[in-house]
Structure formats: C-alpha cells, structure tokens
Design a protein around this motif. Structure first.
Motif, PDB file in Angstrom:
ATOM      1  N   PHE A  61      21.502 -25.962 -21.502  1.00 46.60           N
ATOM      2  CA  PHE A  61      21.959 -27.170 -22.189  1.00 46.60           C
ATOM      3  C   PHE A  61      21.182 -27.322 -23.490  1.00 46.60           C
ATOM      4  O   PHE A  61      20.219 -26.610 -23.740  1.00 46.60           O
ATOM      5  CB  PHE A  61      21.799 -28.415 -21.311  1.00 46.60           C
ATOM      6  N   SER A  62      21.610 -28.269 -24.289  1.00 48.56           N
ATOM      7  CA  SER A  62      20.918 -28.612 -25.529  1.00 48.56           C
ATOM      8  C   SER A  62      20.319 -29.999 -25.397  1.00 48.56           C
ATOM      9  O   SER A  62      20.884 -30.857 -24.713  1.00 48.56           O
ATOM     10  CB  SER A  62      21.892 -28.601 -26.715  1.00 48.56           C
ATOM     11  N   VAL A  77       6.190 -26.957 -30.868  1.00 54.09           N
ATOM     12  CA  VAL A  77       7.641 -27.067 -30.775  1.00 54.09           C
ATOM     13  C   VAL A  77       8.303 -25.706 -30.970  1.00 54.09           C
ATOM     14  O   VAL A  77       9.247 -25.363 -30.265  1.00 54.09           O
ATOM     15  CB  VAL A  77       8.180 -28.114 -31.785  1.00 54.09           C
ATOM     16  N   GLU A  78       7.782 -24.914 -31.892  1.00 53.76           N
ATOM     17  CA  GLU A  78       8.335 -23.570 -32.097  1.00 53.76           C
ATOM     18  C   GLU A  78       8.173 -22.718 -30.842  1.00 53.76           C
ATOM     19  O   GLU A  78       9.092 -21.997 -30.453  1.00 53.76           O
ATOM     20  CB  GLU A  78       7.664 -22.898 -33.293  1.00 53.76           C
ATOM     21  N   LEU A  79       7.004 -22.797 -30.209  1.00 55.46           N
ATOM     22  CA  LEU A  79       6.790 -22.047 -28.972  1.00 55.46           C
ATOM     23  C   LEU A  79       7.716 -22.549 -27.873  1.00 55.46           C
ATOM     24  O   LEU A  79       8.298 -21.759 -27.122  1.00 55.46           O
ATOM     25  CB  LEU A  79       5.328 -22.131 -28.533  1.00 55.46           C
ATOM     26  N   LEU A  80       7.878 -23.866 -27.773  1.00 56.33           N
ATOM     27  CA  LEU A  80       8.791 -24.433 -26.771  1.00 56.33           C
ATOM     28  C   LEU A  80      10.221 -23.967 -27.006  1.00 56.33           C
ATOM     29  O   LEU A  80      10.933 -23.611 -26.064  1.00 56.33           O
ATOM     30  CB  LEU A  80       8.723 -25.963 -26.780  1.00 56.33           C
ATOM     31  N   GLN A  81      10.637 -23.971 -28.252  1.00 54.72           N
ATOM     32  CA  GLN A  81      11.992 -23.496 -28.564  1.00 54.72           C
ATOM     33  C   GLN A  81      12.172 -22.052 -28.106  1.00 54.72           C
ATOM     34  O   GLN A  81      13.191 -21.703 -27.510  1.00 54.72           O
ATOM     35  CB  GLN A  81      12.273 -23.594 -30.069  1.00 54.72           C
ATOM     36  N   ALA A  82      11.176 -21.223 -28.361  1.00 53.72           N
ATOM     37  CA  ALA A  82      11.271 -19.809 -27.994  1.00 53.72           C
ATOM     38  C   ALA A  82      11.309 -19.611 -26.486  1.00 53.72           C
ATOM     39  O   ALA A  82      12.150 -18.862 -25.971  1.00 53.72           O
ATOM     40  CB  ALA A  82      10.101 -19.038 -28.603  1.00 53.72           C
ATOM     41  N   THR A  83      10.421 -20.283 -25.751  1.00 52.72           N
ATOM     42  CA  THR A  83      10.378 -20.061 -24.302  1.00 52.72           C
ATOM     43  C   THR A  83      11.565 -20.717 -23.599  1.00 52.72           C
ATOM     44  O   THR A  83      12.138 -20.129 -22.682  1.00 52.72           O
ATOM     45  CB  THR A  83       9.052 -20.552 -23.668  1.00 52.72           C
ATOM     46  N   LEU A  84      11.946 -21.896 -24.026  1.00 56.06           N
ATOM     47  CA  LEU A  84      13.068 -22.567 -23.369  1.00 56.06           C
ATOM     48  C   LEU A  84      14.392 -21.869 -23.659  1.00 56.06           C
ATOM     49  O   LEU A  84      15.299 -21.868 -22.812  1.00 56.06           O
ATOM     50  CB  LEU A  84      13.129 -24.037 -23.772  1.00 56.06           C
ATOM     51  N   SER A  85      14.510 -21.246 -24.820  1.00 58.51           N
ATOM     52  CA  SER A  85      15.751 -20.523 -25.129  1.00 58.51           C
ATOM     53  C   SER A  85      15.965 -19.364 -24.158  1.00 58.51           C
ATOM     54  O   SER A  85      17.102 -18.970 -23.901  1.00 58.51           O
ATOM     55  CB  SER A  85      15.739 -20.023 -26.572  1.00 58.51           C
ATOM     56  N   GLN A  86      14.889 -18.845 -23.589  1.00 58.59           N
ATOM     57  CA  GLN A  86      14.992 -17.741 -22.633  1.00 58.59           C
ATOM     58  C   GLN A  86      15.694 -18.151 -21.338  1.00 58.59           C
ATOM     59  O   GLN A  86      16.164 -17.301 -20.591  1.00 58.59           O
ATOM     60  CB  GLN A  86      13.614 -17.166 -22.322  1.00 58.59           C
ATOM     61  N   VAL A  87      15.742 -19.454 -21.067  1.00 60.85           N
ATOM     62  CA  VAL A  87      16.447 -19.932 -19.866  1.00 60.85           C
ATOM     63  C   VAL A  87      17.718 -20.691 -20.242  1.00 60.85           C
ATOM     64  O   VAL A  87      18.336 -21.327 -19.398  1.00 60.85           O
ATOM     65  CB  VAL A  87      15.526 -20.785 -18.953  1.00 60.85           C
ATOM     66  N   ILE A  89      18.019 -23.147 -22.707  1.00 56.74           N
ATOM     67  CA  ILE A  89      17.831 -24.502 -23.214  1.00 56.74           C
ATOM     68  C   ILE A  89      17.592 -24.441 -24.723  1.00 56.74           C
ATOM     69  O   ILE A  89      16.706 -23.738 -25.193  1.00 56.74           O
ATOM     70  CB  ILE A  89      16.659 -25.217 -22.516  1.00 56.74           C
ATOM     71  N   THR A  90      18.409 -25.182 -25.456  1.00 59.74           N
ATOM     72  CA  THR A  90      18.285 -25.243 -26.906  1.00 59.74           C
ATOM     73  C   THR A  90      17.655 -26.580 -27.283  1.00 59.74           C
ATOM     74  O   THR A  90      18.157 -27.631 -26.885  1.00 59.74           O
ATOM     75  CB  THR A  90      19.672 -25.121 -27.568  1.00 59.74           C
ATOM     76  N   LEU A  91      16.547 -26.516 -28.020  1.00 53.65           N
ATOM     77  CA  LEU A  91      15.877 -27.728 -28.485  1.00 53.65           C
ATOM     78  C   LEU A  91      16.258 -28.013 -29.925  1.00 53.65           C
ATOM     79  O   LEU A  91      16.071 -27.175 -30.803  1.00 53.65           O
ATOM     80  CB  LEU A  91      14.355 -27.573 -28.427  1.00 53.65           C
ATOM     81  N   GLU A  92      16.791 -29.199 -30.156  1.00 54.33           N
ATOM     82  CA  GLU A  92      17.001 -29.683 -31.522  1.00 54.33           C
ATOM     83  C   GLU A  92      15.789 -30.546 -31.849  1.00 54.33           C
ATOM     84  O   GLU A  92      15.517 -31.535 -31.168  1.00 54.33           O
ATOM     85  CB  GLU A  92      18.269 -30.523 -31.616  1.00 54.33           C
ATOM     86  N   VAL A  93      15.042 -30.155 -32.836  1.00 52.96           N
ATOM     87  CA  VAL A  93      13.784 -30.819 -33.171  1.00 52.96           C
ATOM     88  C   VAL A  93      14.003 -31.877 -34.239  1.00 52.96           C
ATOM     89  O   VAL A  93      14.621 -31.611 -35.269  1.00 52.96           O
ATOM     90  CB  VAL A  93      12.746 -29.792 -33.666  1.00 52.96           C
ATOM     91  N   GLN A  94      13.489 -33.076 -33.974  1.00 53.65           N
ATOM     92  CA  GLN A  94      13.471 -34.142 -34.972  1.00 53.65           C
ATOM     93  C   GLN A  94      12.007 -34.442 -35.270  1.00 53.65           C
ATOM     94  O   GLN A  94      11.280 -34.928 -34.398  1.00 53.65           O
ATOM     95  CB  GLN A  94      14.187 -35.389 -34.465  1.00 53.65           C
ATOM     96  N   THR A  95      11.583 -34.112 -36.475  1.00 48.90           N
ATOM     97  CA  THR A  95      10.196 -34.303 -36.885  1.00 48.90           C
ATOM     98  C   THR A  95      10.107 -35.527 -37.786  1.00 48.90           C
ATOM     99  O   THR A  95      10.929 -35.712 -38.675  1.00 48.90           O
ATOM    100  CB  THR A  95       9.689 -33.064 -37.648  1.00 48.90           C
ATOM    101  N   MET A  96       9.115 -36.359 -37.534  1.00 49.29           N
ATOM    102  CA  MET A  96       8.902 -37.565 -38.339  1.00 49.29           C
ATOM    103  C   MET A  96       7.435 -37.946 -38.299  1.00 49.29           C
ATOM    104  O   MET A  96       6.662 -37.374 -37.522  1.00 49.29           O
ATOM    105  CB  MET A  96       9.785 -38.700 -37.806  1.00 49.29           C
ATOM    106  N   GLU A  97       7.048 -38.867 -39.110  1.00 39.80           N
ATOM    107  CA  GLU A  97       5.679 -39.371 -39.073  1.00 39.80           C
ATOM    108  C   GLU A  97       5.435 -40.036 -37.721  1.00 39.80           C
ATOM    109  O   GLU A  97       6.358 -40.587 -37.114  1.00 39.80           O
ATOM    110  CB  GLU A  97       5.421 -40.356 -40.215  1.00 39.80           C
TER     111      GLU A  97
END
Length: 182
Positions: A61-62, A77-87, A89-97
């Motif tokens: 899922f995303s 977050v980059e590491l999470l995106q890489a490891t979760l994509s292996q199962v 899961i797609t992470l859409e990252v929202q970065t803010m202050e």
C-alpha cells in the motif's frame, strides 16, 4: 511494519551506532522497563510480506509520512522508503518545519505515519507518556499524537494505569504498574 524496518541499519548508518531497538513505547532506561518485551520484533521482510498479505494487502500500500527537515530525519526517511519498498509499501514524504509538523499532527488528518523524536526524561515514563499517549488528551490541539482515544478497546484501562502510576509512591508497586502498562 515492525518486521519490515531494518532498525539495526538505522542505528548503524544514521545514529552512528548509538541507540537500541524499542519494542514498546517504553525505553530501556525508563523505570519499570520490562526486559521480557525487549527485541520483540526482528528485521524479517518475508514475515512482513506474509503479514501484509494476511491483512489484505498482498501488493502492499501507499501512505503519507510527516517529518521535519533535520538532516538525520531526512536520512531516516530515505532508509525507511528503501526498506519498506521491499515489502510493497510506498512512503510519500511530507517534509516541513518541526513547528508546522506538530501543528499538522495535532489535527490527526492528512497523514498516516509521522517521525518525531522521543524526548521524555530518562527514568520517568510519565514525563512523555502522560501527555503523548494518554487517551484523555485526545482531540484537535492535544499532544496525544498517537490518537489513542477513550473509545478504543483497552483505553480506559490504560488511562487508569497511567493515573495509578502517577499517584504511586511505592517503588516496587510502581514498577509492576509500569510493566502492566507495557
């Protein structure tokens, strides 16, 4: 998700080897930490895939994750995106202050996950858990970012244990209450 994230890679590559995997909201330096719950999860992508399929997500899922702009959070977050994509899961990252992130988190809307440091005082679990997970503090503008609300199963018991811990001055009794909470 707990089986899909390579926590040791996070500790080694992002935290410079400093840190430990937490299996609950309780850190190992909190009074009443239950050693029996340590290392409940291991990095096991195959198990994560099987559990996702069992839960009705065979293709993954995303989801949206909120984070702030600190360098180590961006690396995480980059590491999470890489490891979760292996199962799957797609992470859409929202970065803010950070201030804006907390403002958005307080609404409970527009995101599925968030990345936020645990800054509770060592030794006393109530320093952060009282405000951050107490179901009595849920709702817009609260600090219960876990959104554990009183209408959820077990919430009333959880809140009751929080109150008992807060009122308890007997160290051994307090430690048992802390273990019960975990």
């Amino acid at each position: 998700l707990n089986y899909a994230v390579d926590v040791q890679a996070i500790i080694d590559n992002i935290m410079g080897g400093y840190g430990e995997r937490a299996s609950t909201l309780w850190r190992s330096d909190y009074d009443g930490y239950d050693e029996a719950l340590a290392n409940t999860f291991t990095y096991d992508p195959e198990k994560a895939k099987a559990m996702l399929a069992e839960a009705g997500y065979p293709d993954g899922f995303s989801c949206v994750i909120l984070t702030d702009s600190r360098t180590y959070h961006q690396a995480l977050v980059e590491l999470l995106q890489a490891t979760l994509s292996q199962v799957g899961i797609t992470l859409e990252v929202q970065t803010m202050e950070l201030a804006k992130q907390k403002e958005v988190m307080a609404t409970g809307e527009g995101f599925d996950l968030f990345l936020l440091d645990n800054v509770g005082s060592a030794g006393d679990p109530l320093s952060s858990l009282w405000r951050d997970s107490n179901p009595e503090f849920s709702g817009a503008g609260g600090t219960n970012y876990l959104f554990y609300t009183m209408d959820k199963e077990g919430a009333a018991e959880y809140a009751e244990i929080l109150h008992k811990i807060r009122a308890c001055y007997d160290d051994s009794e307090r430690m048992e209450l802390c273990k019960e909470m975990q």
